[in-house]
Design an enzyme around this catalytic site. Structure first.
Site, PDB file in Angstrom:
ATOM      1  N   ARG A   1      48.684  63.797  29.438  1.00  0.00           N
ATOM      2  CA  ARG A   1      49.077  62.503  28.150  1.00  0.00           C
ATOM      3  C   ARG A   1      49.936  61.512  29.209  1.00  0.00           C
ATOM      4  NH1 ARG A   1      49.605  65.560  24.616  1.00  0.00           N
ATOM      5  NH2 ARG A   1      47.424  66.000  23.135  1.00  0.00           N
TER       6      ARG A   1
ATOM      7  N   GLU B   1      43.395  35.942  47.566  1.00  0.00           N
ATOM      8  CA  GLU B   1      44.271  36.795  46.142  1.00  0.00           C
ATOM      9  C   GLU B   1      45.839  36.086  46.387  1.00  0.00           C
ATOM     10  OE1 GLU B   1      43.423  37.444  42.977  1.00  0.00           O
ATOM     11  OE2 GLU B   1      42.295  38.912  43.757  1.00  0.00           O
TER      12      GLU B   1
ATOM     13  N   ASN C   1      44.229  35.404  36.285  1.00  0.00           N
ATOM     14  CA  ASN C   1      42.432  35.033  36.358  1.00  0.00           C
ATOM     15  C   ASN C   1      42.003  33.807  36.903  1.00  0.00           C
ATOM     16  OD1 ASN C   1      42.460  37.823  34.952  1.00  0.00           O
ATOM     17  ND2 ASN C   1      43.017  37.205  33.418  1.00  0.00           N
TER      18      ASN C   1
ATOM     19  N   GLU D   1      49.442  41.187  28.806  1.00  0.00           N
ATOM     20  CA  GLU D   1      48.377  39.241  28.818  1.00  0.00           C
ATOM     21  C   GLU D   1      47.975  38.945  27.457  1.00  0.00           C
ATOM     22  OE1 GLU D   1      45.040  39.983  32.112  1.00  0.00           O
ATOM     23  OE2 GLU D   1      44.092  38.716  30.811  1.00  0.00           O
TER      24      GLU D   1
ATOM     25  N   ARG E   1      50.367  35.567  31.348  1.00  0.00           N
ATOM     26  CA  ARG E   1      49.550  36.687  32.318  1.00  0.00           C
ATOM     27  C   ARG E   1      48.094  36.214  32.818  1.00  0.00           C
ATOM     28  NH1 ARG E   1      50.223  43.401  33.592  1.00  0.00           N
ATOM     29  NH2 ARG E   1      48.306  43.721  35.439  1.00  0.00           N
TER      30      ARG E   1
ATOM     31  N   LYS F   1      54.057  37.856  41.116  1.00  0.00           N
ATOM     32  CA  LYS F   1      52.806  38.723  40.360  1.00  0.00           C
ATOM     33  C   LYS F   1      53.871  39.713  39.245  1.00  0.00           C
ATOM     34  CE  LYS F   1      49.563  41.601  39.528  1.00  0.00           C
ATOM     35  NZ  LYS F   1      47.988  42.048  38.903  1.00  0.00           N
TER      36      LYS F   1
ATOM     37  N   HIS G   1      38.955  33.951  38.688  1.00  0.00           N
ATOM     38  CA  HIS G   1      37.733  34.724  38.323  1.00  0.00           C
ATOM     39  C   HIS G   1      36.698  35.309  37.351  1.00  0.00           C
ATOM     40  CE1 HIS G   1      41.554  36.283  40.147  1.00  0.00           C
ATOM     41  NE2 HIS G   1      41.335  37.419  40.380  1.00  0.00           N
TER      42      HIS G   1
ATOM     43  N   HIS H   1      33.634  36.363  38.427  1.00  0.00           N
ATOM     44  CA  HIS H   1      32.852  37.465  38.068  1.00  0.00           C
ATOM     45  C   HIS H   1      31.407  37.342  37.734  1.00  0.00           C
ATOM     46  CE1 HIS H   1      36.931  39.367  36.038  1.00  0.00           C
ATOM     47  NE2 HIS H   1      36.782  39.791  36.862  1.00  0.00           N
TER      48      HIS H   1
ATOM     49  N   LYS I   1      47.686  47.158  35.624  1.00  0.00           N
ATOM     50  CA  LYS I   1      46.550  47.832  34.882  1.00  0.00           C
ATOM     51  C   LYS I   1      45.467  48.541  35.706  1.00  0.00           C
ATOM     52  CE  LYS I   1      45.352  42.803  33.852  1.00  0.00           C
ATOM     53  NZ  LYS I   1      44.521  41.807  33.789  1.00  0.00           N
TER      54      LYS I   1
ATOM     55  N   HIS J   1      35.288  40.816  46.276  1.00  0.00           N
ATOM     56  CA  HIS J   1      35.922  40.489  45.361  1.00  0.00           C
ATOM     57  C   HIS J   1      36.579  39.269  45.810  1.00  0.00           C
ATOM     58  CE1 HIS J   1      38.556  39.867  41.810  1.00  0.00           C
ATOM     59  NE2 HIS J   1      39.073  40.358  42.045  1.00  0.00           N
TER      60      HIS J   1
HETATM   61  N1  GLY Z   1      44.804  40.992  38.431  1.00  0.00           N
HETATM   62  C1  GLY Z   1      45.538  40.502  37.277  1.00  0.00           C
HETATM   63  C2  GLY Z   1      46.373  40.991  37.080  1.00  0.00           C
HETATM   64  O1  GLY Z   1      46.925  41.837  37.147  1.00  0.00           O
HETATM   65  O2  GLY Z   1      46.687  40.479  35.856  1.00  0.00           O
END
Ligand code: GLY
Length: 370
Positions: A122, A186, A246, A238, A242, A228, A249, A253, A144, A267
């Site tokens: 957990r 990025e 993107n 998000e 946040r 970031k 993105h 994608h 993430k 990517h």
């Molecule tokens: N890579 C996008 C984020 O971490 O929100």
């Protein structure tokens, strides 16, 4: 010199350490986190060949026992079978609730190991040791974690913040040039989304940075991580800001999906092309001047990066086909495509109601350039 960028999340706050030589002093960096002198490392076979020995020597020097699992390198690793394998290996290695797992590798390893740590007993703590530029400036920071499934990328996962991130600038020296430039996509994104001065700086210093200048690399990674960290601290899950991360993105994608997530398009390359398309769409909507998309494209071109859809080798679907792929993007809200657009360089915002015909036309024009 080593810099510390804090990610402020209350009891889950952590440091991102940025600098040369961090891998060689990883034992001393990690030791304060440990309740007993023992860690389990998960990496991939390619990274293990290059960097595992430096990490284990550093742990030995600090008196920290270790064991390591090396998974196959590549995006295909980031799925259920290797999640099960890593998680069961951690159990076999008797990793306990208060222990620390170390993720040594790029985005695939960081995401998969972070998710494994999130579900193991957990939730156990983990340390990110990102070895690619993309992982250092993006995926290792912000919590993430997750895996890919046949339904799409990153659709299964959890928010699970690391307890420490060690971004060693030296390890970037072992990256193939194409991988470095993919990660640079990025880096450019941060300037474009929220820091025009940083973009100015990249226009001047990007080529020397790519050629290997360590001080410039250090600055670019630190500034990206600062941006970031700030965004994640303000909007961890998000709900709003946040989403700016993107930028580029949604286009990316669709292009990644159209190219089968193969090495036809990495990517960060897709992010760079996506940023150029997002600025093109913004200009067509009258949100920004023509100068903005022109500067974006000129900088990517000067860096020797892919700039246009036309730079992707092989066949692609038509504009309607790419639109259909975008509609499958997980960030679709109530069937509407959501885009990150910009009022100018460094001024991105979330646009909820972008007219679909305009996006189709931007794509059609980009495809006609082929
Ligand atoms: N890579 C996008 C984020 O971490 O929100």
């Amino acid at each position: 010199m080593i810099d510390t960028v804090g990610v402020s999340l209350g009891a889950r706050s952590y440091a991102v350490r940025v600098g040369a030589g961090l891998l060689a002093r990883a034992g001393a960096e990690i030791a304060p986190l440990l309740r007993r002198p023992r860690v389990a490392i998960v990496t991939d076979e390619a990274v293990a060949r290059l960097h595992l020995g430096t990490l284990t020597a550093a742990l030995d020097a600090a008196g920290i026992a270790h064991c390591a699992l090396a998974l196959p390198a590549g995006e295909a690793t980031k799925g259920w079978p290797n999640l099960a394998r890593a998680t069961e290996w951690l159990l076999e290695a008797r990793v306990e609730r208060r222990d620390v797992v170390v993720a040594l590798g790029g985005g695939v390893i960081g995401d998969l190991v972070g998710f494994s740590a999130a579900i193991l007993r957990r939730g156990v703590r983990f340390v990110q040791v990102p070895t690619t530029l993309l992982a250092q400036v993006d995926s290792s920071v912000g919590g993430k974690t997750g895996i890919n499934t046949p339904q799409g990328k990153n659709l299964v996962g959890a928010f699970h913040q690391p307890s420490l991130v060690l971004a060693d600038i030296d390890v970037l020296g072992t990256l193939p040039a194409r991988d470095f430039l993919s990660g640079y996509g990025e880096v450019v994104k941060y300037g474009l989304l929220g820091d025009a001065e940083f973009f100015d700086w990249l226009e001047v210093n990007g080529p020397a940075l790519a050629a290997g200048d360590a001080a410039l690399r250090h600055h670019a990674v630190r500034r990206s991580v600062e941006m970031k960290a700030g965004i994640v601290a303000r909007d961890e899950t998000e709900e709003g800001e946040r989403a700016l991360l993107n930028l580029g993105h949604t286009f990316c994608h669709a292009l990644e999906s159209a190219t089968g997530y193969s090495d036809r398009l990495l990517h960060g390359e897709g992010v760079a092309i996506g940023c150029a398309l997002a600025f093109e769409a913004s200009q067509r909507l009258g949100l920004c001047s023509q100068e903005a998309p022109s500067r974006v494209r000129a900088h990517l071109r000067a860096m020797g990066m892919k700039v246009d859809i036309a730079d992707i080798p092989g066949d692609l679907p038509d504009a309607d086909g790419l639109m259909a792929l975008m509609a499958q993007d997980k960030k679709v809200v109530d069937g509407r495509l959501r885009f990150i657009l910009a009022h100018g360089i460094g001024q991105a915002f979330v646009a909820e109601d972008v007219p679909a015909p305009l996006v189709t036309e931007v794509l059609a024009q980009a495809l006609r350039g082929r």
